[in-house]
Motif scaffolding. Sequence first.
Motif, PDB file in Angstrom:
ATOM      1  N   TRP A 416     -41.999  11.947  13.092  1.00 21.01           N
ATOM      2  CA  TRP A 416     -42.536  10.797  11.465  1.00 21.01           C
ATOM      3  C   TRP A 416     -42.926   9.753  12.132  1.00 21.01           C
ATOM      4  O   TRP A 416     -43.516   9.573  13.344  1.00 21.01           O
ATOM      5  N   ARG A 417     -43.947   9.770  11.521  1.00 19.80           N
ATOM      6  CA  ARG A 417     -45.212   8.645  11.568  1.00 19.80           C
ATOM      7  C   ARG A 417     -45.779   8.411   9.800  1.00 19.80           C
ATOM      8  O   ARG A 417     -46.026   9.228   8.709  1.00 19.80           O
ATOM      9  N   PHE A 418     -45.023   7.223   9.890  1.00 19.71           N
ATOM     10  CA  PHE A 418     -45.685   6.538   7.859  1.00 19.71           C
ATOM     11  C   PHE A 418     -47.219   6.362   8.156  1.00 19.71           C
ATOM     12  O   PHE A 418     -47.849   5.987   9.452  1.00 19.71           O
ATOM     13  N   VAL A 419     -47.569   7.057   7.398  1.00 21.77           N
ATOM     14  CA  VAL A 419     -49.479   6.378   7.912  1.00 21.77           C
ATOM     15  C   VAL A 419     -50.202   5.980   6.804  1.00 21.77           C
ATOM     16  O   VAL A 419     -49.456   6.523   5.255  1.00 21.77           O
ATOM     17  N   PRO A 420     -50.534   4.886   6.671  1.00 24.08           N
ATOM     18  CA  PRO A 420     -50.545   3.847   5.660  1.00 24.08           C
ATOM     19  C   PRO A 420     -51.983   4.200   4.711  1.00 24.08           C
ATOM     20  O   PRO A 420     -53.120   4.938   5.091  1.00 24.08           O
ATOM     21  N   GLN A 421     -52.386   3.533   3.873  1.00 24.59           N
ATOM     22  CA  GLN A 421     -53.588   3.492   3.158  1.00 24.59           C
ATOM     23  C   GLN A 421     -54.834   3.067   3.705  1.00 24.59           C
ATOM     24  O   GLN A 421     -54.373   2.415   5.123  1.00 24.59           O
ATOM     25  N   ARG A 422     -55.751   4.219   4.018  1.00 24.66           N
ATOM     26  CA  ARG A 422     -56.415   3.129   5.036  1.00 24.66           C
ATOM     27  C   ARG A 422     -57.572   1.418   5.068  1.00 24.66           C
ATOM     28  O   ARG A 422     -57.529   0.891   3.598  1.00 24.66           O
ATOM     29  N   GLY A 423     -57.153   1.003   6.040  1.00 23.01           N
ATOM     30  CA  GLY A 423     -57.683  -0.279   5.863  1.00 23.01           C
ATOM     31  C   GLY A 423     -56.072  -1.450   6.248  1.00 23.01           C
ATOM     32  O   GLY A 423     -56.849  -2.429   6.741  1.00 23.01           O
ATOM     33  N   ALA A 424     -55.555  -0.369   6.429  1.00 23.89           N
ATOM     34  CA  ALA A 424     -54.186  -1.466   6.601  1.00 23.89           C
ATOM     35  C   ALA A 424     -53.506  -0.864   7.745  1.00 23.89           C
ATOM     36  O   ALA A 424     -53.283  -0.282   8.159  1.00 23.89           O
ATOM     37  N   PHE A 425     -52.318  -1.577   8.470  1.00 23.61           N
ATOM     38  CA  PHE A 425     -51.761  -2.011   9.187  1.00 23.61           C
ATOM     39  C   PHE A 425     -50.848  -1.903   9.865  1.00 23.61           C
ATOM     40  O   PHE A 425     -50.377  -1.476  11.167  1.00 23.61           O
ATOM     41  N   PHE A 426     -49.537  -0.705   8.906  1.00 23.90           N
ATOM     42  CA  PHE A 426     -48.440  -1.302   8.824  1.00 23.90           C
ATOM     43  C   PHE A 426     -48.044   0.186  10.210  1.00 23.90           C
ATOM     44  O   PHE A 426     -49.160   1.297   9.448  1.00 23.90           O
ATOM     45  N   ALA A 427     -47.484   0.558  10.643  1.00 19.28           N
ATOM     46  CA  ALA A 427     -47.051   1.424  11.591  1.00 19.28           C
ATOM     47  C   ALA A 427     -45.398   1.679  11.325  1.00 19.28           C
ATOM     48  O   ALA A 427     -44.739   0.512  11.972  1.00 19.28           O
ATOM     49  N   ASP A 428     -44.984   3.006  11.302  1.00 19.62           N
ATOM     50  CA  ASP A 428     -43.700   3.029  11.998  1.00 19.62           C
ATOM     51  C   ASP A 428     -43.567   4.899  12.553  1.00 19.62           C
ATOM     52  O   ASP A 428     -43.966   5.245  11.703  1.00 19.62           O
ATOM     53  N   SER A 429     -42.592   5.050  13.692  1.00 21.34           N
ATOM     54  CA  SER A 429     -42.882   6.438  14.137  1.00 21.34           C
ATOM     55  C   SER A 429     -41.808   5.940  14.773  1.00 21.34           C
ATOM     56  O   SER A 429     -41.144   5.952  15.529  1.00 21.34           O
ATOM     57  N   GLY A 430     -41.536   8.214  14.979  1.00 23.81           N
ATOM     58  CA  GLY A 430     -40.250   8.431  16.154  1.00 23.81           C
ATOM     59  C   GLY A 430     -40.079   9.733  15.781  1.00 23.81           C
ATOM     60  O   GLY A 430     -41.177  10.616  15.470  1.00 23.81           O
ATOM     61  N   SER A 431     -38.731   9.730  16.446  1.00 21.89           N
ATOM     62  CA  SER A 431     -38.153  11.549  16.473  1.00 21.89           C
ATOM     63  C   SER A 431     -36.705  11.273  16.581  1.00 21.89           C
ATOM     64  O   SER A 431     -36.349  10.484  16.728  1.00 21.89           O
ATOM     65  N   GLY A 432     -36.425  12.516  15.981  1.00 23.56           N
ATOM     66  CA  GLY A 432     -34.840  13.159  16.561  1.00 23.56           C
ATOM     67  C   GLY A 432     -35.098  14.168  16.211  1.00 23.56           C
ATOM     68  O   GLY A 432     -35.742  15.256  16.618  1.00 23.56           O
ATOM     69  N   ALA A 433     -33.499  14.946  16.990  1.00 27.36           N
ATOM     70  CA  ALA A 433     -33.127  16.166  16.925  1.00 27.36           C
ATOM     71  C   ALA A 433     -32.078  16.499  15.736  1.00 27.36           C
ATOM     72  O   ALA A 433     -31.702  15.444  15.544  1.00 27.36           O
TER      73      ALA A 433
END
Length: 435
Positions: A416-433
């Motif tokens: 998973w990866r959160f894709v923010p609106q252009r110009g914004a900087f919040f990020a969250d990503s990772g993986s799961g089984a």
Amino acid sequence: MDGRMLAAVAAALISAGAWAWSSPQASAALPVQVFTPSADAVVGAGAPTPHALAVRAAPRSRAYLRFRVGDVRGGVASTSLRLRVLGPGRALLQVRAVSNRLWSERTLGPRNAPRLGRVLAHGWARSGWVTFDLGDAVNGPGVFQLALVAARGQVSVASRESPWKPRLRLGIAPLLLAAGDIGSCNTDGDDSTGLLLEGVPATIAALGDLAYPRGTAEQFADCYDPSWGPYRSRTRPAAGNHDFATPGAAPYFAYWGSLAGLAGAGYYSYELGSWHVVVLNSNCRFVSCSPGSPQETWLRDDLARNRAACTLAYFHHPLFSSTRGTATLAVQPLWQDLYDAGADVVLNGHAHNYQRFAPQSPKGAADPDRGIREFVVGTGGNSHHAVGPPIANQESTNDTVFGVLRLMLLERGYEWRFVPQRGAFFADSGSGACH
């Protein structure tokens, strides 16, 4: 080199994690797209050989490959390079990244060759086909350049002019882009998130509350359709409470037609790669979520027939949320069925923010082995709600940025990866089984 020394070298390479013939188990059965070089050339000692790229440790010569990657039909889950080694000889071959400087086959030389970057893979190469696992070196369309360098020995590698062209092989996984709480004529947030869908080869999960404030036909036409409507044919929607603010959610079902399941019910399922995806109606006042109700009975039957390796469900109202007034106990019977069947991921909206939870049971107990990971993605563009004080198992939150959740659905897991609106900087990503 004697056999014991060769074995020691092989063991060292394997322990380094870049042995040429390895490949990620999670991506082994994915569809593959293949690209061949648009250019190749040799820099170093010796005269050019027709249809072959000479790669030597001494006198030193290295080969450069350029690939133009386009029209990728999903997310790139794995990358490998397949080469044909010609005739006698062997070499400890490195596949290296290079700088982005473009070059010409006719003029490439030691002075203008791109600078060598990190080693992506290495292994012994001898006559025949050899495959190098490049991991996540490619993540989408674009120009991709490599260098072949011999740390020891020498080989000739078939060029792009030969019948055995080098092959860049991409394992392609389905993509799901998800968000809810989207279309309002009073803000331009939905325009910002709609831009994130453009050109992405993904199925779109619209997580409810799609046309504010009452889900009328005019609001679907004026407030949802201009931003997210261009992607309607590949959208699979779930209904929200604002969509049901108009009796029977009639405009919602009219806008979506068969894409929303049976009119008036709004629950259905579909397959996406190796995943089974279930869409539910969490407007439990209008379409009951209680044990024994038509929806809950359908869900149990659907899950019992499911033979997919991984299962994802989405619906508008979350069972778990730290935003005041948005946690919805009425959906617990649906959660229980999903948990009992071994489902892996649940996506929701309703709270106008982003929340990610660790895998947990329907009662909110941490359960890393059998639990469901919930994402609240009410970030489609309408407005923001305060996240509120943290609650059990909550791992990541944001209540200031619009965006979409990007899920890459692998054979036995997900990223998973959160894709923010252009110009914004919040990020969250990772993986799961998957379970």
